[in-house]
Design a protein around this motif. Sequence first.
Motif, PDB file in Angstrom:
ATOM      1  N   THR A 140       0.825  -1.197   0.000  1.00 42.13           N
ATOM      2  CA  THR A 140       0.000   0.000   0.000  1.00 42.13           C
ATOM      3  C   THR A 140       0.863   1.253   0.000  1.00 42.13           C
ATOM      4  N   ALA A 141       0.475   2.221  -0.818  1.00 42.37           N
ATOM      5  CA  ALA A 141       1.154   3.521  -0.848  1.00 42.37           C
ATOM      6  C   ALA A 141       0.161   4.592  -0.417  1.00 42.37           C
ATOM      7  N   PHE A 142       0.624   5.504   0.418  1.00 43.33           N
ATOM      8  CA  PHE A 142      -0.175   6.664   0.788  1.00 43.33           C
ATOM      9  C   PHE A 142       0.088   7.762  -0.238  1.00 43.33           C
ATOM     10  N   SER A 143      -0.953   8.499  -0.581  1.00 42.32           N
ATOM     11  CA  SER A 143      -0.775   9.595  -1.534  1.00 42.32           C
ATOM     12  C   SER A 143      -1.744  10.716  -1.215  1.00 42.32           C
ATOM     13  N   GLY A 147      -5.239   9.550  -1.612  1.00 44.72           N
ATOM     14  CA  GLY A 147      -5.710   8.423  -0.816  1.00 44.72           C
ATOM     15  C   GLY A 147      -4.777   7.227  -0.919  1.00 44.72           C
ATOM     16  N   ARG A 148      -5.185   6.124  -0.305  1.00 47.53           N
ATOM     17  CA  ARG A 148      -4.382   4.904  -0.318  1.00 47.53           C
ATOM     18  C   ARG A 148      -4.441   4.223  -1.674  1.00 47.53           C
ATOM     19  N   MET A 149      -3.313   3.616  -2.040  1.00 50.98           N
ATOM     20  CA  MET A 149      -3.251   2.899  -3.311  1.00 50.98           C
ATOM     21  C   MET A 149      -2.747   1.486  -3.035  1.00 50.98           C
ATOM     22  N   ASN A 150      -3.536   0.491  -3.439  1.00 54.90           N
ATOM     23  CA  ASN A 150      -3.114  -0.901  -3.327  1.00 54.90           C
ATOM     24  C   ASN A 150      -2.341  -1.235  -4.597  1.00 54.90           C
ATOM     25  N   ASP A 158       2.854   9.412  -6.371  1.00 55.77           N
ATOM     26  CA  ASP A 158       2.062  10.599  -6.054  1.00 55.77           C
ATOM     27  C   ASP A 158       2.659  11.777  -6.812  1.00 55.77           C
ATOM     28  N   LEU A 193       8.207   1.326  -1.114  1.00 54.09           N
ATOM     29  CA  LEU A 193       6.949   1.804  -0.531  1.00 54.09           C
ATOM     30  C   LEU A 193       7.175   2.367   0.862  1.00 54.09           C
ATOM     31  N   ASN A 242       6.248   6.080   1.849  1.00 56.57           N
ATOM     32  CA  ASN A 242       5.236   6.292   2.889  1.00 56.57           C
ATOM     33  C   ASN A 242       5.788   7.094   4.062  1.00 56.57           C
ATOM     34  N   TYR A 259       5.994  10.668   2.914  1.00 60.06           N
ATOM     35  CA  TYR A 259       4.652  11.242   2.838  1.00 60.06           C
ATOM     36  C   TYR A 259       4.131  11.598   4.239  1.00 60.06           C
TER      37      TYR A 259
END
Length: 91
Positions: free
Chosen positions: A2-5, A8-11, A25, A56, A60, A63
């Motif tokens: 999962t990446a925070f951007s 929102g979250r991205m799987n 992002d 990641l 993260n 971010y």
Amino acid sequence: GTAFSSTGRMNMRNAKYTRDFGPLDDACTCQVCAKYTRAYIRHLVKSNEMLGGMLLSVHNLHYLLDLMRRARSAVLAGEYEQFYEEGMNSP
């Protein structure tokens, strides 16, 4: 995976990132976003390559540290409520 951007979250296991050659992002200034694409990171995650998780994690952490820096600045400026509203209502 999962990446925070800022959106929102991205799987990163999702197939929609297979041919997505943009950064994790667009608004991020970390080295991961500057050098690697969503497609490549997805490939690493799907292949269970350790580098995927490492990239990641770096992104993260960058971010979240930037988010806390901006929140702290908003508190000191007396603008936290506006900061919160803008963050919660972003796409």
